[in-house]
Design a protein around this motif. Structure first.
Motif, PDB file in Angstrom:
ATOM      1  N   ALA A  81      -7.620  -8.995  15.966  1.00  0.00           N
ATOM      2  CA  ALA A  81      -6.894  -9.821  16.946  1.00  0.00           C
ATOM      3  C   ALA A  81      -5.366  -9.731  16.825  1.00  0.00           C
ATOM      4  O   ALA A  81      -4.680  -9.490  17.830  1.00  0.00           O
ATOM      5  N   PRO A  82      -4.784  -9.903  15.612  1.00  0.00           N
ATOM      6  CA  PRO A  82      -3.315  -9.864  15.551  1.00  0.00           C
ATOM      7  C   PRO A  82      -2.717  -8.500  15.924  1.00  0.00           C
ATOM      8  O   PRO A  82      -1.554  -8.429  16.316  1.00  0.00           O
ATOM      9  N   LEU A  83      -3.521  -7.451  15.811  1.00  0.00           N
ATOM     10  CA  LEU A  83      -3.007  -6.117  16.162  1.00  0.00           C
ATOM     11  C   LEU A  83      -2.902  -5.937  17.671  1.00  0.00           C
ATOM     12  O   LEU A  83      -2.230  -5.017  18.150  1.00  0.00           O
ATOM     13  N   ILE A  84      -3.593  -6.787  18.426  1.00  0.00           N
ATOM     14  CA  ILE A  84      -3.618  -6.608  19.887  1.00  0.00           C
ATOM     15  C   ILE A  84      -3.140  -7.861  20.621  1.00  0.00           C
ATOM     16  O   ILE A  84      -3.324  -7.973  21.834  1.00  0.00           O
ATOM     17  N   GLY A  85      -2.553  -8.785  19.897  1.00  0.00           N
ATOM     18  CA  GLY A  85      -2.016  -9.984  20.544  1.00  0.00           C
ATOM     19  C   GLY A  85      -3.082 -10.920  21.062  1.00  0.00           C
ATOM     20  O   GLY A  85      -2.907 -11.555  22.110  1.00  0.00           O
ATOM     21  N   ASP A 308      -8.061  -3.637   5.699  1.00  0.00           N
ATOM     22  CA  ASP A 308      -7.189  -4.073   4.592  1.00  0.00           C
ATOM     23  C   ASP A 308      -5.867  -3.296   4.604  1.00  0.00           C
ATOM     24  O   ASP A 308      -4.840  -3.803   4.166  1.00  0.00           O
ATOM     25  N   VAL A 309      -5.923  -2.054   5.092  1.00  0.00           N
ATOM     26  CA  VAL A 309      -4.706  -1.240   5.169  1.00  0.00           C
ATOM     27  C   VAL A 309      -3.648  -1.954   6.018  1.00  0.00           C
ATOM     28  O   VAL A 309      -2.459  -1.935   5.695  1.00  0.00           O
ATOM     29  N   PHE A 310      -4.096  -2.607   7.094  1.00  0.00           N
ATOM     30  CA  PHE A 310      -3.139  -3.301   7.962  1.00  0.00           C
ATOM     31  C   PHE A 310      -2.604  -4.576   7.302  1.00  0.00           C
ATOM     32  O   PHE A 310      -1.487  -4.997   7.583  1.00  0.00           O
ATOM     33  N   THR A 311      -3.417  -5.168   6.418  1.00  0.00           N
ATOM     34  CA  THR A 311      -2.919  -6.322   5.654  1.00  0.00           C
ATOM     35  C   THR A 311      -1.774  -5.861   4.748  1.00  0.00           C
ATOM     36  O   THR A 311      -0.752  -6.537   4.618  1.00  0.00           O
ATOM     37  N   ALA A 313       0.079  -3.171   5.338  1.00  0.00           N
ATOM     38  CA  ALA A 313       1.184  -2.785   6.240  1.00  0.00           C
ATOM     39  C   ALA A 313       1.975  -4.017   6.685  1.00  0.00           C
ATOM     40  O   ALA A 313       3.196  -3.945   6.869  1.00  0.00           O
ATOM     41  N   ASP A 314       1.281  -5.151   6.833  1.00  0.00           N
ATOM     42  CA  ASP A 314       1.960  -6.395   7.234  1.00  0.00           C
ATOM     43  C   ASP A 314       3.051  -6.782   6.247  1.00  0.00           C
ATOM     44  O   ASP A 314       4.088  -7.315   6.638  1.00  0.00           O
ATOM     45  N   LYS A 315       2.798  -6.518   4.966  1.00  0.00           N
ATOM     46  CA  LYS A 315       3.792  -6.865   3.939  1.00  0.00           C
ATOM     47  C   LYS A 315       5.033  -5.981   4.057  1.00  0.00           C
ATOM     48  O   LYS A 315       6.077  -6.282   3.488  1.00  0.00           O
ATOM     49  N   LEU A 316       4.902  -4.864   4.786  1.00  0.00           N
ATOM     50  CA  LEU A 316       6.012  -3.911   4.915  1.00  0.00           C
ATOM     51  C   LEU A 316       6.566  -3.877   6.335  1.00  0.00           C
ATOM     52  O   LEU A 316       7.226  -2.918   6.727  1.00  0.00           O
TER      53      LEU A 316
END
Ligand SMILES: *Cc1c(COP(=O)(O)O)cnc(C)c1O
Length: 442
Positions: A81-85, A308-311, A313-316
């Motif tokens: 969901a957060p990746l697509i608004g 998890d990769v996007f989690t 990426a969120d930190k970066l």
């Protein structure tokens, strides 16, 4: 011109560079096909092994509850969901893109018909108030074929028309007979990206519902379905989301529509009380209405783990940081191709950032034979540079397609890939019999 050393300097300064360590890519391969099948995140094999050995092997049927299997489509949806608004509880990871498109397009047709029936009733008795019935779905001729096949079959079944347009006609196609506009946000061949908010607003102003296919967008470019006020959306789990071959796709329906009509594949997982085993159908009131039957738990677990990769990426910097790196990679690729293979390729992908997804498509021109795209891609693959080929037709040329996944590609990868491409041209490797079409088909 940017040298390989410059590329290495840019890698050294790249805040996203550590993310590539989360992937298991074959040594020596430069993988420019993450838009077709995303690479394997390193943590996935262990997760899949655990699901198989422990959740399935040891805990067996108890895992439907103890391991949360039943809710997994919804939980994975919440991570997409957060990746697509989209908001929490608005997305399910389920079935395939093709199947999800069938569900949401069918629902969209139903909503248009329902709205017309309602208006017809309220206008009863008013002389001359006959409106053109909206019975046309508009899509792009160059859309991914499965989207068009699904639309064609559904239109046939429901007595609607499918009208195919060119990309520049999107704003002018919204005639009074159009009920649904079904577009792919980033085109799979050209890599061209639509202006989602503008197109959606124009469609709504014309009374048209909009479905966005995000197969080449989710995880690649920032998307905000809520801000764009879209109506329906589907997308793919195995491309930029790296969920593995045949990973579940996703479906999103705007909350204002979700409970307004049934979707056609009303299986027990879409029931309000699936475990009541009632004979009559009562749809769930939320997005789980868009599920159908039992889901592939092992594949869903792989996709869950891949996210998890996007989690990380969120930190970066998250999708915004990924987008700027993606544009930097595609800019660099375009710059180097123009410098090192001058006059040999037509750039099919738009130059303008706002119109470009995360891929670059080229067609041969100049001294490079127009039918050499396939062999050029094969020669590159033999050098460990993996892109892909898409055949053209009367309207469009053959293309070489290169996907740039900012999660695991470096600037050096781009520099080396173009160097390889230059070598293929200089040595005329595209003319070697092992790479030309006939021999290479297996
Ligand atoms: C990849 C892709 C699909 C794939 O559909 P499946 O049902 O997973 O085979 C559909 N539409 C578009 C636009 C795609 O890019």
């Amino acid at each position: 011109m940017t040298s390989l050393n410059d590329c290495r300097d840019r890698d050294a300064a790249d805040p996203l560079a550590p993310l590539k360590n989360l992937f298991d890519l074959p040594q020596g391969m430069i993988y420019l096909d993450g838009n077709s099948l995303g690479a394997l995140p390193r943590a996935v094999p262990a997760r899949v092994a655990q699901v198989v050995a422990e959740q399935w092997g040891r805990d067996l049927i108890g895992s439907w509850n103890s391991a949360g299997w039943f809710d997994l489509p919804r939980r994975v949806g919440d991570r997409i969901a957060p990746l697509i608004g989209a908001g929490p509880g608005e997305v399910v990871a389920t079935d395939t893109t093709s199947v999800n498109l069938y569900k949401v397009l069918s629902a969209a047709l139903t909503l248009v018909e329902q709205d017309e029936a309602g208006q017809g009733q309220s206008k009863q008795g008013i002389a001359g108030s006959t409106c053109t019935p909206r019975r046309t779905v508009v899509s792009e001729r160059s859309n991914f074929p499965t989207d068009l096949y699904i639309a064609e079959a559904l239109c046939r079944e429901r007595g609607w028309n499918l009208r195919l347009i060119e990309p520049h006609e999107v704003q002018t196609c919204l005639e009074p007979d159009v009920g649904v506009l079904m577009l792919t946000h980033v085109n799979y061949r050209s890599g061209a990206m639509h202006d989602m908010p503008a197109v959606t607003a124009a469609a709504h102003a014309a009374g048209v519902l909009v479905i966005w296919d995000l197969c080449h967008s989710a995880g690649a470019v920032p998307v905000d379905l809520t801000a764009a006020d879209a109506d329906f959306s589907v997308g793919c789990g195995y491309k930029y989301l790296n969920g593995g071959p045949g990973a579940p796709a996703f479906a999103w329906v705007h909350p204002r529509h979700v409970a307004r009509c049934w979707q056609p594949l009303a299986g027990w997982w879409s029931h309000a009380q699936p475990f009541a085993f009632k004979p009559g159908y009562e749809p769930a009131m939320d997005i789980t209405r868009y599920q159908c039957g039992t889901q592939p738990i092992i594949s869903l677990s792989a996709l869950d783990c891949a996210l998890d990769v996007f989690t990380e990426a969120d930190k970066l910097g998250g999708m915004a940081a990924l987008r700027s790196k993606s544009l930097a990679l595609t800019d660099l690729f375009i710059e180097l191709v123009e410098a090192q293979c001058p006059g040999q390729f037509e750039l099919i992908t738009p130059h303008e950032h706002a119109k470009r997804g995360s891929q670059v498509s080229l067609s041969p021109k100049g001294t490079l034979p127009s039918d050499s795209a396939y062999a050029t891609v094969q020669a590159l693959i033999a050098r460990g540079i993996v892109g892909d080929f898409r055949a053209g037709d009367a309207q469009q040329p053959d293309i070489l397609r290169f996907g740039f996944t900012p999660l695991y590609l470096s600037y050096e990868n781009v520099g080396m890939a173009v160097q390889g491409l230059q070598q293929v041209l200089v040595n005329k490797e595209y003319a070697l019999p092992q790479f030309t079409r006939k021999q290479a088909v297996t």
